[in-house]
Motif scaffolding. Structure first.
Motif, mmCIF file in Angstrom:
data_model
loop_
_atom_site.group_PDB
_atom_site.id
_atom_site.type_symbol
_atom_site.label_atom_id
_atom_site.label_comp_id
_atom_site.label_asym_id
_atom_site.label_seq_id
_atom_site.Cartn_x
_atom_site.Cartn_y
_atom_site.Cartn_z
ATOM 1 N N HIS A 148 0.853 -1.199 0.000
ATOM 2 C CA HIS A 148 0.000 0.000 0.000
ATOM 3 C C HIS A 148 0.883 1.241 0.000
ATOM 4 C CE1 HIS A 148 -3.897 -2.025 1.169
ATOM 5 N NE2 HIS A 148 -3.012 -2.987 1.398
ATOM 6 N N ILE A 149 0.336 2.341 -0.534
ATOM 7 C CA ILE A 149 1.078 3.602 -0.546
ATOM 8 C C ILE A 149 0.227 4.719 0.040
ATOM 9 C CG2 ILE A 149 0.390 4.178 -2.934
ATOM 10 C CD1 ILE A 149 3.297 5.319 -3.246
ATOM 11 N N ASP A 150 0.870 5.590 0.823
ATOM 12 C CA ASP A 150 0.189 6.722 1.461
ATOM 13 C C ASP A 150 0.509 7.982 0.655
ATOM 14 O OD1 ASP A 150 -0.855 8.657 3.072
ATOM 15 O OD2 ASP A 150 0.157 8.015 4.913
ATOM 16 N N LEU A 151 -0.511 8.511 -0.024
ATOM 17 C CA LEU A 151 -0.311 9.669 -0.905
ATOM 18 C C LEU A 151 -0.796 10.979 -0.275
ATOM 19 C CD1 LEU A 151 -1.613 7.962 -4.197
ATOM 20 C CD2 LEU A 151 0.762 8.336 -3.565
ATOM 21 N N ARG A 152 -1.090 10.967 1.026
ATOM 22 C CA ARG A 152 -1.641 12.170 1.674
ATOM 23 C C ARG A 152 -0.551 13.233 1.868
ATOM 24 N NH1 ARG A 152 -3.368 10.373 7.178
ATOM 25 N NH2 ARG A 152 -1.491 9.110 6.913
ATOM 26 N N PRO A 153 -0.972 14.512 2.006
ATOM 27 C CA PRO A 153 0.021 15.555 2.310
ATOM 28 C C PRO A 153 0.648 15.333 3.689
ATOM 29 C CG PRO A 153 -2.225 16.484 2.142
ATOM 30 C CD PRO A 153 -2.330 15.025 1.819
ATOM 31 N N GLU A 154 1.849 15.910 3.904
ATOM 32 C CA GLU A 154 2.618 15.682 5.136
ATOM 33 C C GLU A 154 1.844 16.034 6.403
ATOM 34 O OE1 GLU A 154 5.377 13.959 5.370
ATOM 35 O OE2 GLU A 154 5.380 13.758 3.180
ATOM 36 N N GLU A 155 1.073 17.136 6.350
ATOM 37 C CA GLU A 155 0.356 17.540 7.577
ATOM 38 C C GLU A 155 -0.689 16.516 7.994
ATOM 39 O OE1 GLU A 155 -1.325 20.159 4.166
ATOM 40 O OE2 GLU A 155 0.619 19.404 4.853
ATOM 41 N N GLU A 156 -1.310 15.861 7.002
ATOM 42 C CA GLU A 156 -2.298 14.821 7.344
ATOM 43 C C GLU A 156 -1.595 13.581 7.898
ATOM 44 O OE1 GLU A 156 -5.428 13.770 4.642
ATOM 45 O OE2 GLU A 156 -5.536 15.827 3.857
ATOM 46 N N LYS A 157 -0.428 13.257 7.330
ATOM 47 C CA LYS A 157 0.329 12.095 7.821
ATOM 48 C C LYS A 157 0.753 12.309 9.270
ATOM 49 C CE LYS A 157 2.353 10.998 3.310
ATOM 50 N NZ LYS A 157 3.570 11.104 2.525
ATOM 51 N N ALA A 158 1.052 13.559 9.608
ATOM 52 C CA ALA A 158 1.482 13.869 10.980
ATOM 53 C C ALA A 158 0.348 13.645 11.977
ATOM 54 C CB ALA A 158 1.977 15.317 11.057
ATOM 55 N N LYS A 159 -0.893 13.887 11.545
ATOM 56 C CA LYS A 159 -2.051 13.731 12.449
ATOM 57 C C LYS A 159 -2.425 12.254 12.631
ATOM 58 C CE LYS A 159 -4.138 18.086 11.010
ATOM 59 N NZ LYS A 159 -5.094 18.609 10.030
ATOM 60 N N VAL A 160 -2.506 11.513 11.502
ATOM 61 C CA VAL A 160 -2.917 10.097 11.562
ATOM 62 C C VAL A 160 -1.898 9.275 10.776
ATOM 63 C CG1 VAL A 160 -4.734 8.414 11.040
ATOM 64 C CG2 VAL A 160 -5.358 10.786 11.562
ATOM 65 N N PRO A 161 -1.208 8.311 11.415
ATOM 66 C CA PRO A 161 -0.234 7.503 10.669
ATOM 67 C C PRO A 161 -0.935 6.639 9.605
ATOM 68 C CG PRO A 161 -0.489 6.670 12.916
ATOM 69 C CD PRO A 161 -1.267 7.947 12.839
ATOM 70 N N GLY A 162 -0.226 6.418 8.499
ATOM 71 C CA GLY A 162 -0.786 5.655 7.384
ATOM 72 C C GLY A 162 -1.224 4.259 7.766
ATOM 73 N N ARG A 163 -0.509 3.638 8.713
ATOM 74 C CA ARG A 163 -0.826 2.254 9.080
ATOM 75 C C ARG A 163 -2.283 2.108 9.550
ATOM 76 N NH1 ARG A 163 2.006 -0.759 12.009
ATOM 77 N NH2 ARG A 163 0.331 -1.779 13.122
ATOM 78 N N GLU A 164 -2.855 3.195 10.127
ATOM 79 C CA GLU A 164 -4.241 3.131 10.626
ATOM 80 C C GLU A 164 -5.262 3.239 9.487
ATOM 81 O OE1 GLU A 164 -4.856 5.885 13.829
ATOM 82 O OE2 GLU A 164 -3.006 5.263 14.854
ATOM 83 N N LEU A 165 -4.813 3.608 8.290
ATOM 84 C CA LEU A 165 -5.745 3.814 7.178
ATOM 85 C C LEU A 165 -5.623 2.737 6.086
ATOM 86 C CD1 LEU A 165 -5.326 7.681 6.847
ATOM 87 C CD2 LEU A 165 -7.169 6.459 7.990
ATOM 88 N N VAL A 166 -4.686 1.810 6.267
ATOM 89 C CA VAL A 166 -4.527 0.722 5.279
ATOM 90 C C VAL A 166 -5.787 -0.155 5.268
ATOM 91 C CG1 VAL A 166 -3.270 -1.429 4.816
ATOM 92 C CG2 VAL A 166 -2.005 0.681 5.290
ATOM 93 N N ASN A 167 -6.309 -0.416 4.069
ATOM 94 C CA ASN A 167 -7.544 -1.210 3.876
ATOM 95 C C ASN A 167 -8.761 -0.613 4.581
ATOM 96 O OD1 ASN A 167 -6.865 -3.242 2.050
ATOM 97 N ND2 ASN A 167 -5.897 -4.499 3.631
#
Length: 611
Positions: free
Chosen positions: A181-200
């Motif tokens: 999986h790839i996290d394409l969100r902007p940096e500020e969104e990644k800082a709030k919620v880590p990508g691992r919580e949004l996979v699938n």
């Protein structure tokens, strides 16, 4: 990188790892009763995976065109409304049949994404199968151990059986899989919620791009698992998604896979993409559906009224309707988009270039035909919606919706779509009840009253018609049948030279003679693979010795006409084109009828040429 460069780099990368580049299989499947369309990269390798044929190479790579329009994989109604659903898409894949396994599959996937494509590794996540205690399966620690060389522990995520255990069907090859999986969100969104919580979790910017399937088990009929003798690697990467990642786009439709087509749609309809939400949806629908229709026709599937042909017709009509309503296209226009599609994809898929004249003719003919229907149907539907509103209701009567379907070829989903756009719904229950009534009317017209079999003698039928036109026989059993107020008798013989109706050729006629009487056989049918002789009267002495005699003049005439169907098939292909397919035939002693698929009315000149 352009789309063509990305596709090329993928297969060249795996070619450098000893893989044979194989061409895409046709998107339309003609020889597998379980599938209408190729819906995954593995379809063309199914027989190899099942062990029914040997692999030409133990390592293969390809870009496979796929079509998904129903079932769990896709919903046609979503296409165009969002930025990532498609009907046709391409699947990039690499394969190993009993050669390399998890270690190489994972290492090469990482090398391709990070070293070749230069994707930022901090945005990548991998899922591994968490195990299933009830199946006695442990977590896929082997795959996890290979990922640990490349990813931090919090980027390796356990996945459940639904997401991370792949099965070909209820039985057969299966095994754990590992998704990237790839996290394409902007940096500020990644800082709030880590990508691992949004996979699938259905986030449109945290998406799966590649699935590595490790087929290592065989699911038996009793649902137990046994190890496969030859393990298989089967990977699939969504090409359109990869292009969006590589080109820094949020939407697949913003990549150069679709933008050249969307630009021509805009030029032809005098619209600009990105200025009007409804027009944008229509442009995405047309761009997506154009690819599906063109590739289907190139692969030999003409639009039609049944099965795969109906799916293609429905997709084409959906695109025509969007272009008509939102882009002001009152005349055929999708066929005008074909040159840009051939220009963009013809190099990778030469069948597009080879079949472009046929595709263009078929599309224009279908568009013209449906536009005539559409104009009338929309006028009627507008009137029905106005009358429904005037009576203070928002639900269209299902009888009216059925009339639109039955008389004007308006599928229910099209009526529902137009109603939904106008804040209304359709009474589906009544629609389906009307459909059922129509089926029952057809059934009643063909209703047959059948008496019980009267057994004269025990035994089985043996066909003697290849060598004899007359043969001694006995009646095994008979029964009385009434249809459309006519009574006749079905007779089963122990030996028969009578050919029963099959392959379009009518059954033999003739007589049954004994020393007491002669009974006329007016037809021979096949029931449950058993030749059944049809007579208007019953012998007075069914237990007598009979001679079954075929009318040889009639049979010879049928044989000649049967040969003519094969000659006609060839003549039609020669005059009209190789796309012609037989759809049925009737062969009688007097005449033959041959049904075939073609995209327009055959001209008198062409008919003379065929004759």
């Amino acid at each position: 990188m352009t789309a063509n460069e990305i596709r090329d780099s993928f297969v060249k990368f795996f070619e450098s790892k000893g893989h044979l580049i194989v061409p895409s299989a046709p998107m339309v499947i003609k020889d597998d009763p379980t599938l209408m369309f190729t819906n995954a990269g593995m379809n063309q390798f199914k027989d190899i995976i099942l062990g029914n044929r040997p692999a030409t190479s133990k390592r293969c790579t390809d870009s496979q065109k796929c079509l998904r329009v129903s079932g769990k994989h896709n919903d046609l109604e979503e296409v165009g409304h969002d930025t990532y659903h498609h009907t046709m898409f391409e699947m990039l894949g690499n394969w190993s049949f009993g050669d390399y396994f998890k270690k190489e599959a994972i290492e090469w996937a990482w090398e391709y994404l990070v070293d070749v494509l230069k994707i930022d590794k901090s945005n990548l996540y991998a899922t591994v199968f968490e195990g299933s205690p009830e199946e006695g399966l442990e977590r896929d620690n082997e795959a996890a151990s290979y990922w640990e060389k490349f990813l931090p522990a919090d980027h390796i995520i356990n996945g459940n059986k639904h997401d991370n255990f792949w099965e070909m069907g209820a039985t057969g090859p299966c095994g754990p899989c590992s998704e990237i999986h790839i996290d394409l969100r902007p940096e500020e969104e990644k800082a709030k919620v880590p990508g691992r919580e949004l996979v699938n979790k259905d986030n449109p910017l945290v998406i799966e791009i590649w699935n590595l399937v490790f087929m290592q088990y065989n699911r038996k009929a009793d649902q137990t698992l046994e190890p496969l003798p030859a393990k298989v690697i089967d990977t699939g990467m969504g090409f359109e998604r990869l292009c969006a990642v590589m080109q820094g786009k949020r939407s697949n439709y913003d990549t150069d896979v679709f933008q050249p087509i969307i630009k021509v749609i805009g030029d032809l309809s005098d619209c600009r993409y990105g200025e009007d939400a409804k027009k944008d949806v229509a442009m995405r629908v047309v761009a997506d559906h154009l690819r599906t229709i063109a590739f289907s026709i190139a692969d030999g599937q003409l639009p039609g009224n049944a099965k795969a042909g109906y799916v293609i017709r429905r997709i084409l009509r959906r695109a025509v309707r969007y272009a008509y309503t939102f882009l002001g296209q009152k005349e055929a226009f999708m066929y005008k988009l074909l040159p840009v599609l051939v220009q963009e994809m013809g190099k990778s898929y030469p069948e597009l270039e080879a079949q472009k004249v046929l595709i263009s003719k078929v599309m224009k003919e279908e568009e013209d035909s449906f536009l005539r229907t559409l104009e009338t149907g929309i006028r009627l539907l507008d009137r029905v919606m106005a009358e429904t509103r005037a009576s203070g209701k928002t639900v269209i009567d299902g009888v009216e919706a059925f009339t639109l379907f039955d008389t004007y070829g308006f599928p229910l989903d099209l009526t529902e779509l137009i109603c939904r756009e106008n804040g209304m719904t359709v009474d589906e229950e009544t629609f389906h009840a009307e459909m059922q009534k129509q089926k029952e009317r057809a059934r009643n017209a063909a209703a047959v009253e059948t008496g019980d079999w009267v057994v004269v003698k025990e035994g089985e039928t043996e066909f003697k018609g290849w060598d004899y036109t007359e043969h001694e026989c006995h009646i095994l059993r008979y029964r009385k049948v009434t249809q459309k107020k006519q009574t006749f008798y079905q007779i089963v013989l122990d030996y028969t030279p009578f050919y029963a109706e099959m392959g379009g050729q009518v059954g033999d006629r003739g007589v049954l003679c004994s020393e007491h009487e002669t009974i006329e056989i007016v037809d021979t049918k096949r029931e449950n693979n058993l030749p059944v002789h049809i007579a208007k009267t019953l012998p007075e002495h069914p237990e007598a010795d009979f001679m079954a005699c075929v009318d040889t003049d009639l049979r010879a005439a049928s044989e000649a006409n049967h040969t003519c169907t094969h000659l006609l098939d060839q003549a039609l292909r020669t005059v009209l084109g190789e796309h012609v397919e037989q759809k049925g035939s009737l062969v009688t002693p007097e005449y033959l009828r041959f049904d075939f698929s073609h995209f327009q009315k055959v001209t008198d000149e062409q008919l003379r040429e065929v004759e």
